[in-house]
Write a protein that holds these residues in place. Structure first.
Motif, PDB file in Angstrom:
ATOM      1  N   VAL A   5       0.840  -1.194   0.000  1.00  0.00           N
ATOM      2  CA  VAL A   5       0.000   0.000   0.000  1.00  0.00           C
ATOM      3  C   VAL A   5       0.878   1.247   0.000  1.00  0.00           C
ATOM      4  N   VAL A   6       0.478   2.249  -0.791  1.00  0.00           N
ATOM      5  CA  VAL A   6       1.017   3.600  -0.647  1.00  0.00           C
ATOM      6  C   VAL A   6      -0.127   4.485  -0.179  1.00  0.00           C
ATOM      7  N   PHE A   7       0.182   5.432   0.712  1.00  0.00           N
ATOM      8  CA  PHE A   7      -0.898   6.289   1.210  1.00  0.00           C
ATOM      9  C   PHE A   7      -0.422   7.721   1.382  1.00  0.00           C
ATOM     10  N   ASP A   8      -1.407   8.606   1.464  1.00  0.00           N
ATOM     11  CA  ASP A   8      -1.141  10.025   1.668  1.00  0.00           C
ATOM     12  C   ASP A   8      -2.289  10.617   2.468  1.00  0.00           C
ATOM     13  N   LEU A   9      -1.966  11.609   3.276  1.00  0.00           N
ATOM     14  CA  LEU A   9      -2.967  12.295   4.097  1.00  0.00           C
ATOM     15  C   LEU A   9      -2.974  13.779   3.769  1.00  0.00           C
ATOM     16  N   GLU A  10      -4.153  14.364   3.848  1.00  0.00           N
ATOM     17  CA  GLU A  10      -4.290  15.821   3.883  1.00  0.00           C
ATOM     18  C   GLU A  10      -4.845  16.152   5.264  1.00  0.00           C
ATOM     19  N   PHE A  11      -4.239  17.119   5.933  1.00  0.00           N
ATOM     20  CA  PHE A  11      -4.667  17.424   7.301  1.00  0.00           C
ATOM     21  C   PHE A  11      -4.702  18.930   7.507  1.00  0.00           C
ATOM     22  N   THR A  12      -5.431  19.345   8.546  1.00  0.00           N
ATOM     23  CA  THR A  12      -5.678  20.759   8.791  1.00  0.00           C
ATOM     24  C   THR A  12      -4.369  21.540   8.852  1.00  0.00           C
ATOM     25  N   THR A  13      -4.412  22.711   8.247  1.00  0.00           N
ATOM     26  CA  THR A  13      -3.224  23.556   8.230  1.00  0.00           C
ATOM     27  C   THR A  13      -3.635  25.013   8.074  1.00  0.00           C
ATOM     28  N   TRP A  14      -2.675  25.875   8.343  1.00  0.00           N
ATOM     29  CA  TRP A  14      -2.867  27.316   8.316  1.00  0.00           C
ATOM     30  C   TRP A  14      -1.592  27.951   7.765  1.00  0.00           C
ATOM     31  N   PRO A  15      -1.634  29.229   7.398  1.00  0.00           N
ATOM     32  CA  PRO A  15      -0.399  29.870   6.933  1.00  0.00           C
ATOM     33  C   PRO A  15       0.708  29.731   7.981  1.00  0.00           C
ATOM     34  N   GLU A  16       1.895  29.360   7.551  1.00  0.00           N
ATOM     35  CA  GLU A  16       3.090  29.196   8.384  1.00  0.00           C
ATOM     36  C   GLU A  16       3.037  28.005   9.338  1.00  0.00           C
ATOM     37  N   ALA A  17       1.979  27.180   9.280  1.00  0.00           N
ATOM     38  CA  ALA A  17       1.897  26.037  10.197  1.00  0.00           C
ATOM     39  C   ALA A  17       3.035  25.057   9.966  1.00  0.00           C
ATOM     40  N   LEU A  18       3.349  24.781   8.713  1.00  0.00           N
ATOM     41  CA  LEU A  18       4.434  23.851   8.407  1.00  0.00           C
ATOM     42  C   LEU A  18       5.756  24.354   8.971  1.00  0.00           C
ATOM     43  N   GLU A  19       6.048  25.612   8.730  1.00  0.00           N
ATOM     44  CA  GLU A  19       7.312  26.190   9.194  1.00  0.00           C
ATOM     45  C   GLU A  19       7.397  26.199  10.720  1.00  0.00           C
ATOM     46  N   GLN A  20       6.244  26.326  11.382  1.00  0.00           N
ATOM     47  CA  GLN A  20       6.198  26.370  12.849  1.00  0.00           C
ATOM     48  C   GLN A  20       5.842  25.011  13.461  1.00  0.00           C
ATOM     49  N   ASP A  21       5.792  23.969  12.632  1.00  0.00           N
ATOM     50  CA  ASP A  21       5.474  22.613  13.077  1.00  0.00           C
ATOM     51  C   ASP A  21       4.171  22.558  13.879  1.00  0.00           C
ATOM     52  N   TRP A  22       3.169  23.270  13.398  1.00  0.00           N
ATOM     53  CA  TRP A  22       1.830  23.258  13.999  1.00  0.00           C
ATOM     54  C   TRP A  22       1.899  23.565  15.500  1.00  0.00           C
ATOM     55  N   SER A  23       2.756  24.520  15.875  1.00  0.00           N
ATOM     56  CA  SER A  23       2.969  24.808  17.292  1.00  0.00           C
ATOM     57  C   SER A  23       2.109  25.955  17.814  1.00  0.00           C
ATOM     58  N   ALA A  24       1.395  26.657  16.946  1.00  0.00           N
ATOM     59  CA  ALA A  24       0.554  27.763  17.398  1.00  0.00           C
ATOM     60  C   ALA A  24      -0.634  27.201  18.192  1.00  0.00           C
ATOM     61  N   PRO A  25      -1.141  27.956  19.144  1.00  0.00           N
ATOM     62  CA  PRO A  25      -2.271  27.474  19.953  1.00  0.00           C
ATOM     63  C   PRO A  25      -3.447  27.049  19.076  1.00  0.00           C
ATOM     64  N   GLY A  26      -4.001  25.897  19.389  1.00  0.00           N
ATOM     65  CA  GLY A  26      -5.184  25.408  18.679  1.00  0.00           C
ATOM     66  C   GLY A  26      -4.910  24.738  17.350  1.00  0.00           C
ATOM     67  N   GLN A  27      -3.654  24.673  16.936  1.00  0.00           N
ATOM     68  CA  GLN A  27      -3.339  24.035  15.658  1.00  0.00           C
ATOM     69  C   GLN A  27      -3.010  22.564  15.879  1.00  0.00           C
ATOM     70  N   TYR A  28      -3.833  21.710  15.300  1.00  0.00           N
ATOM     71  CA  TYR A  28      -3.633  20.268  15.359  1.00  0.00           C
ATOM     72  C   TYR A  28      -3.662  19.735  13.936  1.00  0.00           C
ATOM     73  N   ARG A  29      -2.884  18.692  13.688  1.00  0.00           N
ATOM     74  CA  ARG A  29      -2.847  18.081  12.358  1.00  0.00           C
ATOM     75  C   ARG A  29      -3.963  17.037  12.270  1.00  0.00           C
ATOM     76  N   GLU A  30      -5.181  17.523  12.168  1.00  0.00           N
ATOM     77  CA  GLU A  30      -6.322  16.609  12.068  1.00  0.00           C
ATOM     78  C   GLU A  30      -6.509  16.176  10.616  1.00  0.00           C
ATOM     79  N   ILE A  31      -6.636  14.882  10.416  1.00  0.00           N
ATOM     80  CA  ILE A  31      -6.806  14.345   9.073  1.00  0.00           C
ATOM     81  C   ILE A  31      -8.148  14.784   8.497  1.00  0.00           C
ATOM     82  N   VAL A  32      -8.105  15.274   7.255  1.00  0.00           N
ATOM     83  CA  VAL A  32      -9.305  15.669   6.528  1.00  0.00           C
ATOM     84  C   VAL A  32      -9.531  14.753   5.317  1.00  0.00           C
ATOM     85  N   GLN A  33      -8.476  14.176   4.799  1.00  0.00           N
ATOM     86  CA  GLN A  33      -8.613  13.277   3.647  1.00  0.00           C
ATOM     87  C   GLN A  33      -7.542  12.194   3.717  1.00  0.00           C
TER      88      GLN A  33
END
Length: 197
Positions: A5-33
């Motif tokens: 199997v190969v798989f991929d996820l899309e998960f909640t994100t916001w501007p600069e979330a990747l660069e900040q490793d989702w560290s801002a308050p309330g930012q969680y990497r919740e799966i959407v797809q």
């Protein structure tokens, strides 16, 4: 016949979330797809899995996420599965397989399983017989030109035909991009380590 199997996820994100490793308050990497392909060892597709998931902690998608993925709030509200159901279905799809990702998507998967369990939700097939592996380090080593590419662009990096209808940052499209890249590398003589397959 043996498959993987190969798989991929899309998960909640916001501007600069990747660069900040989702560290801002309330930012969680919740799966959407979730997107996944079961492949034979000749890289032909046996079965596809795709699901939209309704996030719980951040149920309203950011405009940034929608622009990036093309997934809109109306679609998630209408078609999104509860996280435990989608995770259980996906884990059932993976049972007994080697499961490859281009990046640490298995970490995000684990986070989402932990959150669902913390909410008291039951996830079927969560006792895994699957082996999850991030093959990005290997792929970037055998094909250094991929080092700065996301999974949805791998087909372009190798100059391959577009693998399927869709768009980058759609989980199933990204899986097809991943699969054609693996097939191309195999055809040009790259040895996929046995542990991957």
């Amino acid at each position: 016949m043996s498959t993987f199997v190969v798989f991929d996820l899309e998960f909640t994100t916001w501007p600069e979330a990747l660069e900040q490793d989702w560290s801002a308050p309330g930012q969680y990497r919740e799966i959407v797809q979730i997107g996944a392909l079961r492949l034979r060892h000749d890289f032909s597709v046996v079965e596809e899995y795709e699901a939209l998931v309704h996030p719980v902690m951040n149920p309203h998608l950011s405009p940034y996420f929608t622009e990036l993925t093309g997934i809109d709030q109306e679609s998630v509200d209408r078609d999104g599965l509860p996280p435990a159901e989608a995770l259980g279905d996906f884990l059932s799809f993976c049972q007994g397989q080697s499961v490859l990702s281009y990046g640490n998507d298995m970490v995000v998967l684990g986070e989402n399983i932990a959150w669902a369990r913390a909410r008291g939700e039951h996830i079927k097939s969560s006792f895994l017989t699957a082996g999850f592996l991030n093959v990005r380090p290997w792929l970037n080593t055998v094909a250094p030109e991929t080092a700065t590419s996301n999974v949805g662009r791998l087909w372009q990096v190798f100059g391959l035909p577009e693998p399927t209808a869709g768009r980058e940052h759609s989980a199933l499209f990204d899986c097809h991009s991943f699969a054609v890249a693996l097939k191309h590398l195999h055809a040009t003589g790259a040895s996929l380590p046995e542990a991957f397959l």
